[in-house]
Structure formats: structure tokens, C-alpha cells
Design a protein around this motif. Sequence first.
Motif, PDB file in Angstrom:
ATOM      1  N   ASN A 109      18.561  -4.888  -0.181  1.00 62.60           N
ATOM      2  CA  ASN A 109      18.381  -6.077  -0.887  1.00 62.60           C
ATOM      3  C   ASN A 109      16.770  -6.465  -1.117  1.00 62.60           C
ATOM      4  OD1 ASN A 109      19.629  -8.445  -2.443  1.00 62.60           O
ATOM      5  ND2 ASN A 109      18.464  -9.707  -0.586  1.00 62.60           N
ATOM      6  N   TYR A 110      16.023  -6.043  -0.247  1.00 66.19           N
ATOM      7  CA  TYR A 110      14.523  -6.383  -0.238  1.00 66.19           C
ATOM      8  C   TYR A 110      13.753  -5.038  -0.427  1.00 66.19           C
ATOM      9  CZ  TYR A 110      15.570 -10.729   1.928  1.00 66.19           C
ATOM     10  OH  TYR A 110      16.318 -12.203   2.029  1.00 66.19           O
ATOM     11  N   SER A 111      14.290  -4.020  -1.026  1.00 64.18           N
ATOM     12  CA  SER A 111      13.483  -2.688  -1.170  1.00 64.18           C
ATOM     13  C   SER A 111      12.450  -2.774  -2.213  1.00 64.18           C
ATOM     14  CB  SER A 111      14.815  -1.707  -1.577  1.00 64.18           C
ATOM     15  OG  SER A 111      15.304  -2.123  -2.915  1.00 64.18           O
ATOM     16  N   ASP A 112      12.553  -3.883  -3.223  1.00 63.81           N
ATOM     17  CA  ASP A 112      11.501  -3.813  -3.910  1.00 63.81           C
ATOM     18  C   ASP A 112      10.168  -4.458  -3.379  1.00 63.81           C
ATOM     19  OD1 ASP A 112      12.386  -6.532  -3.638  1.00 63.81           O
ATOM     20  OD2 ASP A 112      12.754  -7.162  -5.611  1.00 63.81           O
ATOM     21  N   LEU A 113      10.195  -4.691  -2.164  1.00 64.85           N
ATOM     22  CA  LEU A 113       8.903  -5.308  -1.448  1.00 64.85           C
ATOM     23  C   LEU A 113       8.069  -4.121  -1.157  1.00 64.85           C
ATOM     24  CD1 LEU A 113      10.450  -7.983   0.782  1.00 64.85           C
ATOM     25  CD2 LEU A 113       9.579  -8.370  -1.483  1.00 64.85           C
ATOM     26  N   GLY A 115       6.038  -0.996  -0.773  1.00 68.69           N
ATOM     27  CA  GLY A 115       4.840  -0.333  -1.927  1.00 68.69           C
ATOM     28  C   GLY A 115       4.094  -1.161  -2.741  1.00 68.69           C
ATOM     29  N   VAL A 116       4.435  -2.455  -2.831  1.00 66.61           N
ATOM     30  CA  VAL A 116       3.967  -3.528  -3.642  1.00 66.61           C
ATOM     31  C   VAL A 116       2.651  -3.901  -2.996  1.00 66.61           C
ATOM     32  CG1 VAL A 116       3.866  -6.006  -4.375  1.00 66.61           C
ATOM     33  CG2 VAL A 116       6.061  -4.733  -4.440  1.00 66.61           C
ATOM     34  N   THR A 117       1.436  -3.763  -3.639  1.00 65.13           N
ATOM     35  CA  THR A 117       0.151  -4.298  -3.393  1.00 65.13           C
ATOM     36  C   THR A 117      -0.303  -5.466  -3.886  1.00 65.13           C
ATOM     37  OG1 THR A 117      -1.005  -2.919  -5.161  1.00 65.13           O
ATOM     38  CG2 THR A 117      -0.322  -1.661  -3.294  1.00 65.13           C
ATOM     39  N   ASP A 118       0.076  -6.128  -4.847  1.00 63.19           N
ATOM     40  CA  ASP A 118      -0.286  -7.414  -5.244  1.00 63.19           C
ATOM     41  C   ASP A 118       0.602  -8.620  -4.684  1.00 63.19           C
ATOM     42  OD1 ASP A 118      -1.317  -9.178  -7.567  1.00 63.19           O
ATOM     43  OD2 ASP A 118       0.648  -9.571  -7.824  1.00 63.19           O
ATOM     44  N   PRO A 119      -0.192  -9.546  -4.044  1.00 63.39           N
ATOM     45  CA  PRO A 119       0.541 -10.663  -3.300  1.00 63.39           C
ATOM     46  C   PRO A 119       1.380 -11.461  -3.975  1.00 63.39           C
ATOM     47  CG  PRO A 119      -1.641 -10.549  -2.877  1.00 63.39           C
ATOM     48  CD  PRO A 119      -1.806  -9.467  -4.294  1.00 63.39           C
ATOM     49  N   LYS A 120       1.141 -11.825  -5.374  1.00 62.93           N
ATOM     50  CA  LYS A 120       1.937 -12.659  -5.988  1.00 62.93           C
ATOM     51  C   LYS A 120       3.184 -11.893  -6.359  1.00 62.93           C
ATOM     52  CE  LYS A 120       2.311 -15.553 -10.018  1.00 62.93           C
ATOM     53  NZ  LYS A 120       1.568 -16.237 -11.247  1.00 62.93           N
ATOM     54  N   THR A 121       3.164 -10.642  -6.549  1.00 59.91           N
ATOM     55  CA  THR A 121       4.150  -9.617  -6.995  1.00 59.91           C
ATOM     56  C   THR A 121       5.375  -9.468  -5.818  1.00 59.91           C
ATOM     57  OG1 THR A 121       3.132  -8.442  -8.650  1.00 59.91           O
ATOM     58  CG2 THR A 121       5.095  -7.598  -7.583  1.00 59.91           C
ATOM     59  N   TYR A 122       4.775  -9.525  -4.741  1.00 57.46           N
ATOM     60  CA  TYR A 122       5.318  -9.563  -3.449  1.00 57.46           C
ATOM     61  C   TYR A 122       6.218 -10.824  -3.188  1.00 57.46           C
ATOM     62  CZ  TYR A 122       6.536  -8.859   1.549  1.00 57.46           C
ATOM     63  OH  TYR A 122       7.233  -8.986   2.814  1.00 57.46           O
ATOM     64  N   LEU A 123       5.518 -11.946  -3.412  1.00 61.58           N
ATOM     65  CA  LEU A 123       6.137 -13.175  -3.323  1.00 61.58           C
ATOM     66  C   LEU A 123       7.307 -13.519  -4.568  1.00 61.58           C
ATOM     67  CD1 LEU A 123       3.018 -15.257  -2.301  1.00 61.58           C
ATOM     68  CD2 LEU A 123       4.894 -14.607  -1.088  1.00 61.58           C
ATOM     69  N   GLU A 124       7.034 -13.061  -5.777  1.00 62.73           N
ATOM     70  CA  GLU A 124       8.085 -13.418  -6.568  1.00 62.73           C
ATOM     71  C   GLU A 124       9.056 -12.616  -6.496  1.00 62.73           C
ATOM     72  OE1 GLU A 124       4.841 -14.077 -10.700  1.00 62.73           O
ATOM     73  OE2 GLU A 124       5.582 -11.996 -10.071  1.00 62.73           O
ATOM     74  N   ASN A 125       9.233 -11.144  -5.845  1.00 59.88           N
ATOM     75  CA  ASN A 125      10.087 -10.108  -5.670  1.00 59.88           C
ATOM     76  C   ASN A 125      11.037 -10.937  -4.324  1.00 59.88           C
ATOM     77  OD1 ASN A 125       9.261  -8.393  -7.428  1.00 59.88           O
ATOM     78  ND2 ASN A 125       8.713  -6.952  -6.138  1.00 59.88           N
ATOM     79  N   ILE A 126      10.309 -11.385  -3.321  1.00 61.45           N
ATOM     80  CA  ILE A 126      11.339 -12.033  -2.153  1.00 61.45           C
ATOM     81  C   ILE A 126      11.744 -13.050  -2.635  1.00 61.45           C
ATOM     82  CG2 ILE A 126       9.270 -13.187  -1.028  1.00 61.45           C
ATOM     83  CD1 ILE A 126      10.235 -11.996   1.639  1.00 61.45           C
TER      84      ILE A 126
END
Length: 454
Positions: A109-113, A115-126
Motif C-alpha cells: 500500500n505504501y510502495s509509492d514511497l 525511491g522518492v527524493t522530493d519531500p513534498k511528493t513523499y508526504l503527498e503519497n503517504i
Amino acid sequence: MFLIGFIEQIAAYIQTFAPTYGIRVCSPIIAQAILESASGTSELARNAHNYFGLKYRAGRCPTACGIYHKIGSEQNKDGSYTSSAMQWMKFSTMENGVLGYFDFINIPNYSDLKGVTDPKTYLENIKKDGYATSLQYVENLMNVISKYNLTTYDNKGSDLTMVHSNSPLIKYTKISPNRTSPRNHSIDTITIHCMAGNLSVESCGNLFAQPSRQASSNYGIGSDGRIALYVEEKDRSWCSSNPANDHRAVTIEVANDGGAPDWHVSDKAMTALIELVTDICKRNHIKELKWRADKSLVGQVDKQNMTVHRWFANKSCPGNYLYEKHSDIAKQVNQKLSSAEQTPVQSTSASSAPQKQSKPNYLYQNVDYSPVFDPVFYHNTYRDLEQAFGMNATKLFQHFYTYGMKEGRNANAYFNVRKYQSYHADLQNAFGDNLPLYYRHYVLYGIKENRKCL
């Protein structure tokens, strides 16, 4: 002072463990800890070492030590809140709490986290994945990142893409193009295969070097006991007909000297296999090898962390001989792991000053920390270390230079870093709150200058 100390302490753990789980950005996770735990002062943080608001999920976090009961609230889509009695993960230490976070998100469910290197993208995904209900979760955490300049932790320390080491036992290397880089799961499983023939490590490497083969393994072992590297541990091999397994497993091809149906392997190969698996477990913090011969337990590494190719494809691999040896392999590896954990250390005398004591050097970055580090004192003073490492001097020292100095821990009876800091204004001006620099200064200069440290 407390907030800065909390950030430094928890950031060190996050930076250490994030790469192992395929997470490449630390600032949003540090911000989560600050916000969710009120900088380590919340009820959950103080009583359960739960810094991320992790709700209890059975079997999700191997480092959890129980359930903590507390009223919690969730925000509804209309902005209102609903409160109710909730169950939360409980951990014994901050370190286990941070590991718990990474285990908690280490599901599909959290696999899209990863490899992410951008903080905002990480937070949006989670947030999208359902981690939190707060409508302003991303915005609030981005404000925390900005306020405390947390992005500096994203580039601090070692390269996050180079987090796995390879075995020092290898005698031959030929990297195969048949691999996925990097693997998307931490290493927690061992998968032993048998070669379909009595191949040398060079011959097996030549086969895996052919793109048309679409196959590889992390390691190979010849009948002569030589060990080869074909796919680095940081990468997933194409070995078990199951990508999910190969992303989390180190795969090992072993030459056979007998052929079908048993695919027997030589004694030299078996000895090398035991040594290699032990080394893999040590470096990847696999404390115990577990085997129940139960396909239904695949992925449940707290119950079984050895798998076989025949479970994923219509094959006899690893052959009857190796398959029936799995219990014995686990037993021998665990004996070696247990022996390493119980390495004894000598007590140091309490009657002489640290620089006068006769004891081994404890070197870190070419500095001998013996004057401020006594493994027996360190072990006896901190219960969490006693439980985690026992009397293993090497692991105690590794903890000291990785975490203990940053946390301001006292590691012998003759040096108190907080007092050393408070006594010397010149050092405060030079080092501020960077505690490791005070330890370093004392052993390099403070002892010679007869500086007060107690």
C-alpha cells in the motif's frame, strides 16, 4: 535545547535505517516525528516510544513489544473530529520505534514511497495512501521541514543509494546484466538454489552474463568452496521466479556434484554456504535464521525467513539434498550468530583513570575513544543496550559512535560530556550542541590540557 537534541537523535536513526527500506528522503519522516510526537513529549512518545502515531496492526512491526491503549482522534472530511479509544504500537526504545515506522510502511500500500527524493511528493503519497486523516497534513509537515531546515538531513551522511555491502568472502566477481537496481525491499530472507550442474563459479558467471538467459543470483558457490558475486546485494537478482521474493532475499546458487534427483553438493560447498549465509545475516541484521518447510509462511519472516525456488515454480530446486539440509543449515548459522553475539569483554578497573587503564583501543575515524568508552560501564548503565547487545564490546562501541555520542550518553565513569560542555565556554562557542565533537576534543586535547570533565 531539548528540541534540537530530539531532532538530532531521531534523525540519526532515520538516516541509518531509511536506505535499507528503499526510502531515499529523510526530512519528511523527521518532520512526522516532530509533529506526531510533539518533539518527543507526547504521551505515546514518552510511554510507548511511538513517535509516528502508529496504530496497532498485528504482525506489522516485529520490533513492537506490545499494545498501548489511548484515546485518539481522526479528522473527518468536513473538518470535524471523531475521538475514540484506540490501540497503538508500543516499542521499548526510540531505535525500535523508528524501525517500527519503516516496517509499518513496508507493505504494498505504501510502495509509492520507495525511491522518492522530493519531500513534498513523499508526504503527498503517504497522505494519499491513507497514513493520516488530517486535511492539512502535507502543509503542516512542509512547514515543519522549512522551520527547522530539515532538508539538510536529506544529503547528510552516506549516499542513500549505496547502503548494502557485499560479502568479504567472495573470490570471483562477474556482475550480471540480469538484475533490477535497486531492490525495493530490505534484505530479510535467504533463498538457496542449486545449479543444474557441477559448474565452476566462472562458468556460472558466464551464463548469467548473457542477457538472453534472463536469470541471475546474488552469489554462487562452486564445489571447491569458492564464492562468487554476480548481483550486488543492493540489487535484486532474477532467480526465484518470484520478484517479491527476490526483492527481499539474498539468493545463492550452489554447484551440485551428484545430479538428479537429489542434486547433492560437496562438503566444501556446504561449508562455504554456512559461512556465507552467516555473513549475510550479520551484515543485514538478521538475528536468527528460521525454517519450517511451510510455503504458506512466505513473507512472514518472524516465523520463517528461508524460501526455496520450488515454492514459486514447477522445479525441484534446490534439490532434495539441500532442501532436507535447510534445518541443519539454519541450526549451524544460528550457532555462529549466537557465538558472535556473546563475545565476552574484560571489565575495566574502577580505581584508575581512563587514560591509565590497560585495555583495547576503540578506534573511530582514526581516533582512539578508549578514554571515554568502557563497554562494561556502557552496558551496565543503559538497559536498552544490555537487552540489544548483551556484552558484545564491538556492537556496544558501534552503537556508541553511531548514536551514543549524539545522544550524550556517558560511556565510562570518568567523563561526562554534558559537564565537559558546560565547564568550557571556548568549546561551547566552537562546537555549540554538536556533542560528538566534545568527546573527540577531550580524547585528543582535553586530557593533555587537564580539562575538567566531571
